[in-house]
Design a protein around this motif. Structure first.
Motif, short mmCIF file in Angstrom:
data_model
loop_
_atom_site.label_atom_id
_atom_site.label_comp_id
_atom_site.label_asym_id
_atom_site.label_seq_id
_atom_site.Cartn_x
_atom_site.Cartn_y
_atom_site.Cartn_z
N GLN A 1 -6.10 -0.91 -7.33
CA GLN A 1 -5.04 -1.52 -6.59
C GLN A 1 -5.19 -1.82 -5.16
O GLN A 1 -5.28 -3.07 -4.22
CB GLN A 1 -4.09 -2.80 -6.99
N THR A 2 -4.72 -0.88 -5.29
CA THR A 2 -4.92 -0.35 -3.19
C THR A 2 -5.95 -0.16 -2.47
O THR A 2 -5.12 -0.99 -1.12
CB THR A 2 -4.10 1.30 -3.36
N ARG A 3 -7.01 0.34 -3.46
CA ARG A 3 -8.05 -0.03 -2.41
C ARG A 3 -8.17 -1.17 -2.07
O ARG A 3 -8.76 -1.52 -0.95
CB ARG A 3 -9.05 0.50 -3.06
N PRO B 1 1.58 -0.71 -6.64
CA PRO B 1 0.06 -1.07 -7.53
C PRO B 1 -0.61 0.24 -7.98
O PRO B 1 -0.07 1.82 -6.90
CB PRO B 1 -0.84 -1.08 -6.01
N HIS C 1 1.69 2.19 -3.49
CA HIS C 1 1.77 3.34 -4.70
C HIS C 1 1.80 4.15 -4.44
O HIS C 1 1.78 5.00 -5.93
CB HIS C 1 -0.08 3.37 -3.61
N LYS D 1 -6.57 -2.22 1.27
CA LYS D 1 -6.92 -2.13 2.13
C LYS D 1 -7.50 -2.74 2.63
O LYS D 1 -8.05 -3.22 3.59
CB LYS D 1 -7.04 -0.16 2.39
N ILE E 1 1.49 -1.07 0.42
CA ILE E 1 0.14 0.19 0.51
C ILE E 1 0.99 0.85 -0.09
O ILE E 1 1.13 2.49 -0.83
CB ILE E 1 -0.93 -0.14 0.96
N ASP E 2 2.02 1.16 0.84
CA ASP E 2 3.14 2.34 1.08
C ASP E 2 3.23 2.84 -0.30
O ASP E 2 3.93 3.94 -1.17
CB ASP E 2 3.63 2.56 1.90
#
Ligand code: GTP
Ligand code: MG
Length: 463
Positions: A401-403, A397, A215, A406, A212-213
């Motif tokens: 993709q990040t969503r 991502p 992104h 999460k 996630i980081d």
């Protein structure tokens, strides 16, 4: 994935419209070769078109018998093609009329016009690539830096897919343990290693968090750092834009309220793509309708900015508008730019700045160019950092993709909590299955159709 690829034959012009050396018409589907045979007369007789070979010949209009262009045609037999279907590509000369005319003949011969991204959609639906690879194709095309290219090409090679699959495998393994323990409650100890599961779950959460980081990296390198120049009227925002770009891009006058629209330019600083935006100056009292709209636009861009260059005129005292702006961007990454240092300062700025939000501050003159090289370096440093020790894995991502990551993390955290608190195992199993679904959305295994549509609609025609 429930959805299947259509089985009709599609065609499109695959190169940009305009005059150029070569233009390519791409055809995909079972009728491709038949269509080629109808329109193409090879220079030398061809018994049988061999796959992946170039043939020289002419395109004819079967209706009139007229020869349109000398072309190179390739027939690529399924499944070793971009779409896994039969594909034909015709390389003709490039001009709007000739390409349109050939496409028209292809359509009359039985193909249908392809939707934007439909070739790549077929590659995905036919299982040649997963969704992360398809999305990376757009990134590759849109990339504004070398690092962006690297990230996109790694993803096309499957870096993100492999990572997600590895996470998924681990998840399935612990879900298996938990389900076995649910089915055989008396033998829980045989099937379920609670401590081990807790460890794996925590580790999965850590891995997902670092994805996630990563992104923001993608956004920076592919789209560019969105940098908004803001400040009240006449402080020299447009002059600053021009000076950084080293060209007369925006109109500069001594009249306050000159800029009304957002003026955007892209430049590369130390290889980092920067989207620089000059905006309408902020001032409270204006009756001008156009200027009011301009100020609204400024506010919108400010919200989305990765970096704000807050410009003040150091030859004038601080004004309420200056203070308001700095308060408004208090939580953003910003650089305070004191402009017009070729003029005498109006106040003791070191003193004045003490009462303002603590932004890094630079003194420049858009007129003479003093301080501009430092300003450019600072723009990059503030967003990327100084140590360019970029993640060599090259996985970053996108927003979608990040969503999903999460979501997956949220379910994993719930599962972890349930299992440490000793809640019935069914709860953990339920959360883990949800997490699996979220990860599946990333690669395209559980992606809803409307999401697919929105992804592929971002492609250009012919891709
Ligand atoms: N002396 C001096 N004058 C400057 C400097 N930068 C800009 N100016 C002058 O300040 C005036 C306004 O400059 P602009 O760049 O149009 O200012 P702006 O902030 O874009 O103004 P608006 O678009 O009206 O909000 C012009 O007369 C510029 O020549 C500077 O560094 N030194
Ligand atoms: Mg301006």
């Amino acid at each position: 994935m429930e959805q299947k690829a259509d089985t009709d034959t599609i065609a499109a012009i695959a190169t940009p419209i305009g005059q150029g050396g070569i233009g390519i018409i791409r055809i995909s589907g079972p009728e491709s070769l038949e269509i080629l045979k109808r329109l193409f007369r090879p220079k030398r007789p061809v018994e049988q078109f061999k796959s992946h070979r170039l043939y020289l010949g002419h395109i004819f209009d079967p209706g009139t018998g007229m020869c349109l262009d000398e072309v190179l045609a390739t027939y690529m037999k399924a499944p070793r093609t971009y779409t896994k279907e039969d594909v034909v590509e015709v390389n003709s000369h490039s001009g709007y009329f000739i390409l349109s005319k050939i496409l028209e003949l292809v359509l009359e011969s039985g193909a249908r016009i392809a939707q934007p991204g439909e070739f790549t959609l077929r590659a995905y639906l036919n299982g040649r690539i997963d969704l992360t690879q398809a999305e990376a194709v757009v990134d590759l095309i849109n990339s504004r830096s070398e690092r962006g290219l690297y990230l996109a090409s790694e993803q096309i090679r499957g870096s993100l897919r492999d990572k997600i699959n590895a996470l998924t495998d681990q998840l399935i393994q612990i879900l298996g343990q938990i389900e076995a323990a649910i089915d055989f409650p008396d033998e829980e100890d045989t099937f379920l290693d609670r401590e081990g599961v807790v460890k794996i779950l925590s580790d999965l959460i850590t891995q997902i968090t670092s994805l996630i980081d990563a992104h923001s990296e993608k956004k920076t390198w592919i789209e560019g750092i969105s940098t908004v120049i803001a400040g009240r009227v006449n402080v020299g925002k447009s002059s600053l834009l021009n000076r950084i770009l080293d060209e007369q891009r925006a109109i500069v006058t001594a009249i306050p309220g000159t800029t009304r629209d957002v003026i955007e330019s892209i430049l590369s600083i130390e290889g980092v793509p920067v989207r620089l935006m000059d905006t309408a100056g902020i001032r409270q009292v204006t009756d001008d309708e156009v200027e009011k709209i301009g100020v609204q636009l400024t506010e919108e861009r400010l919200k989305e900015a990765d970096l704000v260059l807050a410009v003040l005129d150091q030859s004038l005292p601080l004004s309420p508008e200056d203070i308001q702006l700095l308060e408004k961007i208090r939580h953003k990454t910003a650089l305070l730019v004191l402009n017009k240092i070729d003029l005498a300062p109006a106040i003791d700025w070191n003193q004045a700045l003490k009462d303002l939000p603590p932004f890094p501050t630079l003194k420049v003159s858009a007129l003479t160019g003093e301080g501009i090289p430092t300003l450019k370096k600072e723009i990059v440093r503030l967003v990327i950092g100084t140590d360019k020790d970029l993640d060599p894995s090259g996985i970053a991502p996108n927003i979608r993709q990040t969503r999903a990551l999460k979501e997956a993390r949220k379910y994993l955290e719930s599962a972890l909590q349930a299992i440490t608190e000793g809640t019935p195992l069914e709860i953990s199993a339920f959360e883990l299955r949800n997490a699996l679904d979220s990860l599946g959305e990333i690669v395209g295994e559980t992606t809803p159709e409307h999401v697919l549509e929105s992804i592929f609609s971002r492609f250009c025609i012919g891709k």
